[in-house]
Design a protein around this motif. Structure first.
Motif, PDB file in Angstrom:
ATOM      1  N   MET A   5       0.821  -1.209   0.000  1.00  0.00           N
ATOM      2  CA  MET A   5       0.000   0.000   0.000  1.00  0.00           C
ATOM      3  C   MET A   5       0.856   1.262   0.000  1.00  0.00           C
ATOM      4  O   MET A   5       0.532   2.253  -0.660  1.00  0.00           O
ATOM      5  CB  MET A   5      -0.934  -0.007   1.213  1.00  0.00           C
ATOM      6  N   GLN A   6       1.957   1.231   0.736  1.00  0.00           N
ATOM      7  CA  GLN A   6       2.854   2.384   0.737  1.00  0.00           C
ATOM      8  C   GLN A   6       3.462   2.599  -0.643  1.00  0.00           C
ATOM      9  O   GLN A   6       3.578   3.730  -1.126  1.00  0.00           O
ATOM     10  CB  GLN A   6       3.949   2.177   1.785  1.00  0.00           C
ATOM     11  N   GLY A   7       3.839   1.498  -1.292  1.00  0.00           N
ATOM     12  CA  GLY A   7       4.390   1.599  -2.636  1.00  0.00           C
ATOM     13  C   GLY A   7       3.372   2.122  -3.636  1.00  0.00           C
ATOM     14  O   GLY A   7       3.701   2.927  -4.518  1.00  0.00           O
ATOM     15  N   ALA A  26       2.848   5.882  -3.198  1.00  0.00           N
ATOM     16  CA  ALA A  26       3.963   6.636  -3.778  1.00  0.00           C
ATOM     17  C   ALA A  26       3.898   6.625  -5.303  1.00  0.00           C
ATOM     18  O   ALA A  26       4.152   7.642  -5.961  1.00  0.00           O
ATOM     19  CB  ALA A  26       5.289   6.046  -3.295  1.00  0.00           C
ATOM     20  N   ALA A  27       3.532   5.471  -5.879  1.00  0.00           N
ATOM     21  CA  ALA A  27       3.509   5.348  -7.339  1.00  0.00           C
ATOM     22  C   ALA A  27       2.407   6.184  -7.971  1.00  0.00           C
ATOM     23  O   ALA A  27       2.505   6.569  -9.144  1.00  0.00           O
ATOM     24  CB  ALA A  27       3.337   3.877  -7.726  1.00  0.00           C
ATOM     25  N   PRO A  69       4.601  -1.555  -8.016  1.00  0.00           N
ATOM     26  CA  PRO A  69       3.449  -0.653  -7.957  1.00  0.00           C
ATOM     27  C   PRO A  69       3.278   0.150  -9.246  1.00  0.00           C
ATOM     28  O   PRO A  69       2.155   0.477  -9.631  1.00  0.00           O
ATOM     29  CB  PRO A  69       3.762   0.260  -6.769  1.00  0.00           C
ATOM     30  N   GLN A  70       4.392   0.450  -9.910  1.00  0.00           N
ATOM     31  CA  GLN A  70       4.312   1.206 -11.163  1.00  0.00           C
ATOM     32  C   GLN A  70       3.570   0.407 -12.236  1.00  0.00           C
ATOM     33  O   GLN A  70       2.802   0.973 -13.023  1.00  0.00           O
ATOM     34  CB  GLN A  70       5.725   1.565 -11.655  1.00  0.00           C
ATOM     35  N   ASP A  71       3.780  -0.906 -12.255  1.00  0.00           N
ATOM     36  CA  ASP A  71       3.061  -1.747 -13.218  1.00  0.00           C
ATOM     37  C   ASP A  71       1.569  -1.776 -12.906  1.00  0.00           C
ATOM     38  O   ASP A  71       0.732  -1.807 -13.818  1.00  0.00           O
ATOM     39  CB  ASP A  71       3.629  -3.167 -13.206  1.00  0.00           C
ATOM     40  N   GLU A 101      -5.476  12.078 -12.253  1.00  0.00           N
ATOM     41  CA  GLU A 101      -6.708  11.486 -12.778  1.00  0.00           C
ATOM     42  C   GLU A 101      -7.076  10.181 -12.064  1.00  0.00           C
ATOM     43  O   GLU A 101      -8.173   9.652 -12.252  1.00  0.00           O
ATOM     44  CB  GLU A 101      -6.576  11.227 -14.283  1.00  0.00           C
ATOM     45  N   LEU A 102      -6.145   9.666 -11.243  1.00  0.00           N
ATOM     46  CA  LEU A 102      -6.386   8.434 -10.491  1.00  0.00           C
ATOM     47  C   LEU A 102      -6.484   8.759  -9.008  1.00  0.00           C
ATOM     48  O   LEU A 102      -5.616   9.432  -8.454  1.00  0.00           O
ATOM     49  CB  LEU A 102      -5.261   7.425 -10.727  1.00  0.00           C
TER      50      LEU A 102
END
Length: 398
Positions: free
Chosen positions: A217-219, A222-223, A334-336, A229-230
């Motif tokens: 969740m922390q990642g 941050a991401a 998280p970026q993915d 928009e999200l």
């Protein structure tokens, strides 16, 4: 018609709270023609007439609160908790229960197994989690506990497994069933087919934000920085994060607190998509393979796209792929996940497809009446009694 007499000997108890407790509560509070007795060491908020208090040996109980707690749990799990069985024996001789039911966690399943064997009463065991990996014991004691855990499975007249992964790991059994967590009856069948018209794509997560879920969740928080928009919204008990991170959660209106069920339903219904997370950590692999997230079953009642973020071997991801009922992200990055959310936000047709699949699952596989009928009819069958008809008349309320 005589009521089905069930003796529940369990550390997990039917309470209208969360997780396994609320699952048991829903099953037993909607059970027709039921005479229920509960044997446990924690009777708080249990509104049944027949409560039997059984505790482990007093010395062992005291030692669990000391630095010797792990050694004490080794004794309870691998040898015996040394219950005083007189209360149980007297109750069984007087009331003659048709079935003994237990949940395979804590210590009371050991008493359930013993009483079933001693009085030749059919034993029904419910397997929600892989208990040997959760028990507070030394690593060298896990093999012994795992043997006892599987022995309970084999000695049960009926075994309910929460997932296909649980059943596969426990092995063959003459009478085993997959029994998914039963969702809330009140939310079943919601039909909101309109996509959200908000400018932001709102992703909602409801559940634990601490422990094994905290790094994920922390990642993700941050991401998501730099993607206005999200919108991410987290609901659950206050996480054990640093004061700095907690302050950021509040400032960015990400954390919504722990909400009563009615308010949480509203938040879920206002979401663009609902998130399920499963730990990627290797040490949690067996838990991920065998457990099945109750939030996933609840989410399907809300007719929203579901996103599952977890390893490819976990039961939730396997379910999502098998039924093509969720957007599955199996990368720990998280970026993915953010990239996948962005793509879904720009695909209204896929959102509609996933909404319809969630509705299909909620009305079919995860239909609460269907799950309850499976539970009730299976118990009557094991007890060799005739099932009351119509089934949902005359509920017994805890």
């Amino acid at each position: 018609m005589n009521a089905l007499r069930i003796l529940l000997i369990s550390s997990a108890l039917p309470r209208d709270t969360t997780a396994g407790e609320v699952v048991l509560y829903r099953h037993f509070s909607q059970f027709p023609e039921l005479s229920l007795a509960i044997a446990t060491d924690d009777s708080q908020e249990l509104l049944v007439e027949n409560l039997l208090e059984i505790k482990a040996n007093p010395l062992l109980n005291r030692l669990t609160k000391t630095r010797f707690y792990r050694w004490t749990h080794d004794i309870c799990q691998c040898l015996h908790p040394f219950f005083n069985y007189k209360i149980l024996r007297n109750y069984i001789k007087t009331h003659k229960p048709n079935l003994i039911v237990t949940v395979a966690e804590g210590i009371h399943w050991i008493a359930a197994q013993k009483m079933s064997q001693e009085f030749n009463i059919p034993l029904v065991a419910i397997f929600h989690d892989w208990w040997p990996d959760l028990a507070a014991i030394h690593p060298w004691a896990k093999e012994t506990l795992e043997h006892r855990f599987k022995q309970l499975y084999q000695q049960s007249k009926l075994a309910f497994c929460v997932s296909e992964g649980m059943q596969q790991l426990l092995g063959n059994h003459p009478n085993v069933q997959i029994l998914y967590p039963i969702p809330d009856q009140l939310t079943s069948g919601l039909k909101n087919n309109n996509l959200t018209n908000k400018k932001k794509f709102k992703l909602v997560y409801a559940g634990s934000i601490s422990g094994i879920y905290a790094p994920m969740m922390q990642g993700l928080c941050a991401a998501l920085q730099g993607f206005p928009e999200l919108q991410l919204k987290l609901f659950g008990r206050q996480p054990t994060w640093s004061d700095v991170l907690l302050q950021q959660l509040h400032e960015q209106d990400i954390y919504g607190g722990f909400l009563p069920r009615d308010l949480l339903r509203q938040e879920l219904s206002n979401a663009s998509a609902l998130l399920v997370t499963i730990s990627f950590e290797a040490e949690n692999r067996r838990w991920a393979q065998t457990s099945f997230p109750s939030k996933l079953v609840e989410y399907c009642q809300h007719n929203k796209p579901i996103i599952i973020w977890g390893p490819d071997y976990c039961s939730a991801v396997r379910w999502g792929r098998k039924h093509q009922s969720a957007l599955v992200v199996t990368s720990p990055s998280p970026q993915d996940l953010v990239k996948a959310i962005q793509e879904l936000a720009n695909q209204p047709e896929e959102q509609i497809r996933l909404k319809n699949k969630a509705l299909e699952m909620g009305q079919g596989m995860f239909n609460p009446e269907k799950i309850q009928q499976q539970f009730v009819s299976s118990l009557y069958q094991v007890a060799t009694l005739e099932l009351p008809y119509p089934m949902y008349n005359g509920f017994h309320h805890l």
